[in-house]
Design an enzyme around this catalytic site. Structure first.
Site, PDB file in Angstrom:
ATOM      1  N   HIS A 105       0.743  -1.272  -0.101  1.00  0.00           N
ATOM      2  CA  HIS A 105      -0.025  -0.016  -0.015  1.00  0.00           C
ATOM      3  C   HIS A 105       0.857   1.358  -0.029  1.00  0.00           C
ATOM      4  O   HIS A 105       0.351   2.474   0.050  1.00  0.00           O
ATOM      5  CB  HIS A 105      -1.122   0.015   1.216  1.00  0.00           C
ATOM      6  CG  HIS A 105      -0.487   0.295   2.569  1.00  0.00           C
ATOM      7  ND1 HIS A 105      -0.026  -0.542   3.456  1.00  0.00           N
ATOM      8  CD2 HIS A 105      -0.128   1.568   3.205  1.00  0.00           C
ATOM      9  CE1 HIS A 105       0.536  -0.184   4.425  1.00  0.00           C
ATOM     10  NE2 HIS A 105       0.314   1.252   4.271  1.00  0.00           N
ATOM     11  N   ASP A 160      -0.061  -7.710   1.967  1.00  0.00           N
ATOM     12  CA  ASP A 160       0.549  -6.263   1.611  1.00  0.00           C
ATOM     13  C   ASP A 160       1.805  -6.350   1.705  1.00  0.00           C
ATOM     14  O   ASP A 160       2.639  -5.895   2.753  1.00  0.00           O
ATOM     15  CB  ASP A 160      -0.169  -5.662   3.019  1.00  0.00           C
ATOM     16  CG  ASP A 160       0.204  -4.138   2.743  1.00  0.00           C
ATOM     17  OD1 ASP A 160       0.472  -3.390   1.873  1.00  0.00           O
ATOM     18  OD2 ASP A 160       0.087  -3.293   3.768  1.00  0.00           O
ATOM     19  N   SER A 168       4.388   2.903   7.810  1.00  0.00           N
ATOM     20  CA  SER A 168       3.877   1.863   7.061  1.00  0.00           C
ATOM     21  C   SER A 168       4.989   1.468   6.098  1.00  0.00           C
ATOM     22  O   SER A 168       5.848   2.101   5.797  1.00  0.00           O
ATOM     23  CB  SER A 168       2.578   2.122   6.081  1.00  0.00           C
ATOM     24  OG  SER A 168       1.618   2.447   6.881  1.00  0.00           O
TER      25      SER A 168
END
Length: 635
Positions: free
Chosen positions: A432, A479, A577
C-alpha cells in the site's frame, strides 16, 4: 361338616403344595438340557486394548504438520541440501563449496569434499562415503554377522577391522543407520542391543575382530562412515558389543503407540529424548520439552546433548550455540570390560563435523545480512542537534546510524513510508506504500532526520516495483512489495559502499520467532495525535502476539502477524507503514519478521498493530531477488 380350624389347616396345606410344585416346575425349566450341538455361533472379537497414553511432552497439534529432519521450517539443512518450499532438497554437486578434507568414495573415486560426495549420495539414494582422504588402499565396508539371536556389526576401514562398541553413544540413531546401510531397510532398526564378547558364537573359519570402535550418529547418515568414529580399543570377554534388530511392520499393520512420519511404530516413551528413534527424526520435532538430558530448541525440536556448543548451529535461533546453552558432556564412553567401567576418553578417527562446519562457514561468510556495522553503530554526528522526543506511540528516538537497514521511501518529494534493505539492489516494503510508477519514487539510506541529512545519507532512484500479485487493498491481504534500485553507472551495484548501511536477513520459517518474542519497530510515523509530527527516526520494542484473530475476527488473515501490547502503550502509526518489524535471534542475527501494514488507529487498547508476516512470503521474495539477498542460512 368340617370345623373352621380344620378348614384353615387344609387350605394352608394346599397352598404349600401348589407353591412347591410351581418352584419345581421353574427349577426344572431352568435346568433343562441344552439343545443338541449345532454350528458354533460366532464369538465377538475381544475389546481393543486401551489406547496408550501419549507422551505429555509431545504437541499433538504440531504432529499434524508431519515435520521431519527434512523440514527446514524446523531444522537446518546440511550443506549438501537446500531449503526449497519448506523442505530440504538435494543440491547439485557443483553447488557445494570445494573445501576439504577430500573424501574417498565406495566406488574408488576421489571427491573434493564431503558436501560434494553427499550431494551425489542424496540424488542417487545410495551411500557414497568410504573414508576421508585419497582412495589409496582398502575401501571401507561392513557387514552384519549373525550370532545366535543377535546381528553384530563388523566394520572394515582402510586401517582397522573392528566391531562396534556398545558404549553410551550406541543408540537407535546409530542402529537405524546400520539397518539402512546393510539391510536396505528404509525405516531402520527395531532395537539397538548389546551383547558381551564371550557370548558371541564361535564359527569355524571365522574369527571375531579383537577390537571395537565407538560410533556416534545423528540419524541422517546413510552409512556408519558418515558418523563420528573413534579409534579402536582392545576387547575382553565382558566388553559390550553393539547388536541390532532391524525393523519389521507390526502385526496387522497397525501401530498402537507413536507413528512416525515414515510409518515406523515406536514407543511414546522414545519421543522427545534427543535420539532419532524414527529414522526421520519426526519423534523429536514436536516437543514442548525434552527428557534424557536433551536440549530443547524454541521451535520445539529436541537435540542430543552432544549437539550443544559444538560450533554447529542446530536450533533455528542458534540458542544451542549461545553462551548460556548447557555445556556439551565430556567426550567419554563407557565400555564394560572385565566387569569394570573404563572412562578413558576416546580419540576420534573420523569426524564429519569438521567438514560440515567448514562448509557452513564458507556459505555463511558470503552473506552479511542481519549484522550491523558495530564500528559505526550509535556513532553521534554534528547533525544530531534536536532534543530527544517520544516515538510514534510509546518509543524513543534512535541514534543517527543505529538502525542500519531502515530506509525511507520518498514519493514525489515526500516521505510517507519506510522499508527494509535486503541487500544488493532490493528493498522490502508494504504494497500500500507504492504503485507501479517507479520514476516517482526515491529510496533514502542512512536517513535520520527528514530535514537534515547525515554525511552517510544517500538517495537512490528506483528501477522497478513488484507488488504482490494477490495484494488486496480492501482487506490488506498480501500487503508486501519489492523495490528494485537503479544500478550505478557502469557497475552492477546500486549503492556505494557505506559504513552506516547494512542489509537485514529474510526469515524462511514461520517458527523462527514465536509469540512473546521481543522485537523492534522503527519509522518516522506520527504520534498518538494527528499533530504529533516526528522528524527523526524513532523505534520501540514490541512483543509478538499470538492468536490475533480473536482481536480482529474476520479481518485477520493468513500472512498477517500482530505485535505491540494489548494496553495500547506501544504501536506503529501512520507514516511507519512499510517499515520493518525486526527480531534478533540468540546468535545476534536480525531478521525482518514483519512489515508495518495496518491497525485500529494508533495505540488503541485491545487492538495491536498488524504486520505482514515476511516468513510466509520467503519463496516469493527469493523468486524475485535470488539467493544471495534473502537469507544467511539454509542457502
Amino acid at each position: 361338616m368340617m370345623r373352621p380350624a380344620l378348614l384353615l389347616f387344609t387350605f394352608l396345606l394346599l397352598q404349600i403344595v401348589v407353591h412347591t410344585e410351581e418352584d419345581s416346575i421353574q427349577k426344572h425349566e431352568t435346568q433343562k438340557p441344552s439343545p443338541p450341538p449345532g454350528p458354533a455361533a460366532p464369538t465377538a472379537p475381544p475389546p481393543p486394548p486401551p489406547p496408550v497414553q501419549p507422551n505429555s511432552l509431545v504437541s499433538l497439534e504440531c504432529l499434524d504438520q508431519k515435520y521431519t529432519r527434512a523440514s527446514c521450517a524446523k531444522v537446518f539443512c546440511p550443506p549438501w541440501l537446500r531449503c526449497i518450499r519448506g523442505e530440504c532438497v538435494c543440491k547439485l554437486p557443483y553447488q557445494c563449496p570445494r573445501l576439504g578434507p577430500g573424501v574417498c568414495g565406495l566406488n574408488g573415486r576421489d571427491y573434493l569434499s564431503l558436501c560434494q560426495a553427499q550431494a551425489i549420495s542424496c540424488r542417487d539414494e545410495q551411500p557414497v562415503v568410504s573414508h576421508y582422504g585419497k582412495c589409496e588402499g582398502v575401501i571401507s565396508e561392513g557387514q552384519l554377522k549373525n550370532s545366535g539371536d543377535h546381528e553384530v556389526v563388523v566394520m572394515t576401514t582402510p586401517k582397522h577391522r573392528a566391531l562396534i562398541c556398545g558404549t553410551e553413544s550406541w543408540n537407535m540413531a546409530a542402529a537405524n543407520v546400520v539397518c539402512r546401510q546393510f539391510k536396505k531397510n528404509k525405516r531402520g532398526a527395531a532395537a539397538a542391543e548389546t551383547v558381551e564378547v564371550k557370548d558371541l558364537e564361535v564359527k569355524a573359519g571365522w574369527a571375531w575382530p579383537g577390537e571395537c570402535m565407538s560410533v556416534r550418529c545423528t540419524g541422517y547418515e546413510s552409512s556408519l562412515m558418515e558418523c563420528e568414529l573413534y579409534k579402536p580399543r582392545k576387547v575382553g570377554d565382558y566388553t559390550l558389543i553393539s547388536a541390532v534388530t532391524c525393523y519389521n511392520e507390526p502385526k496387522g499393520g497397525r501401530c498402537s503407540e507413536f507413528t512416525c512420519v515414515n510409518r515406523k511404530c515406536i514407543s511414546w516413551n522414545s519421543t522427545c529424548d534427543g535420539v532419532d528413534d524414527c529414522g526421520d527424526a519426526s519423534d523429536e520435532m514436536c516437543c514442548t520439552d525434552c527428557s534424557n538430558g536433551a536440549y530443547h530448541c524454541k521451535s520445539g525440536v529436541c537435540l542430543s546433548p552432544h549437539a550443544v556448543r559444538d560450533q554447529i548451529r542446530d536450533c533455528l535461533g542458534g540458542e544451542d550455540e549461545a553462551a548460556g546453552a548447557n555445556q556439551k558432556p565430556s567426550n567419554t564412553s563407557k565400555i564394560l570390560s572385565a566387569g569394570r567401567e573404563n572412562h578413558r576418553p576416546e580419540e576420534l578417527e573420523f569426524n564429519p563435523k569438521e567438514a560440515i562446519l567448514n562448509a557452513r562457514k564458507h556459505i555463511e561468510s558470503q552473506l552479511h545480512c542481519g549484522i550491523p556495522n558495530m564500528d559505526y553503530v550509535h556513532k553521534t554526528e554534528k547533525e544530531m542537534l534536536r532534543p530527544r522526543t517520544k516515538r510514534v506511540v510509546g518509543g524513543q528516538q534512535a541514534l543517527p546510524t543505529q538502525i542500519q537497514w531502515q530506509v525511507a521511501i520518498e514519493d514525489e518529494g515526500r516521505i510517507h513510508c519506510g522499508g527494509a534493505y535486503l541487500g544488493g539492489c532490493w528493498v522490502l516494503t508494504a504494497a500500500h506504500c507504492v504503485r507501479n510508477k517507479p520514476k516517482e519514487f526515491r529510496i533514502k539510506f542512512s536517513l535520520w532526520s527528514k530535514v537534515m541529512l547525515l554525511t552517510t545519507s544517500d538517495t537512490i532512484p528506483v528501477k522497478s516495483i513488484i507488488i504482490h500479485h494477490e495484494y488486496n487493498s480492501r482487506t490488506s491481504q498480501n500487503d508486501i512489495a519489492l523495490i528494485q534500485l537503479q544500478n550505478l553507472a557502469h557497475v552492477k551495484e546500486c549503492l556505494h559502499p557505506n559504513p552506516a548501511v547494512r542489509s537485514i536477513c529474510v526469515p524462511w520459517s514461520p517458527l523462527q520467532f514465536l509469540p512473546n518474542s521481543t522485537c523492534t519497530i522503527s519509522g518516522w510515523g506520527r504520534g498518538r495525535q494527528e499533530t504529533d509530527r516526528v522528524y527523526t527516526l524513532n523505534y520501540a520494542n514490541v512483543n509478538i502476539i499470538g492468536n490475533c484473530s480473536q482481536y480482529y475476527k474476520d479481518r485477520f488473515y493468513d500472512g498477517m502477524e500482530c505485535a505491540g501490547d494489548l494496553e495500547g502503550t506501544v504501536d506503529a502509526c501512520q507514516g511507519d507503514s512499510g517499515g520493518p518489524l525486526v527480531c534478533t535471534d540468540a546468535s545476534g542475527v536480525s531478521y525482518v519478521w514483519g512489515i508495518v501494514s495496518w491497525g485500529e488507529k494508533c495505540g488503541v487498547a485491545g487492538y495491536p498493530g498488524v504486520y505482514t508476516k515476511v516468513a510466509d512470503y520467503f519463496e516469493w521474495i527469493r523468486l524475485h531477488t535470488g539467493w544471495p539477498e534473502v537469507t544467511k542460512y539454509n542457502h
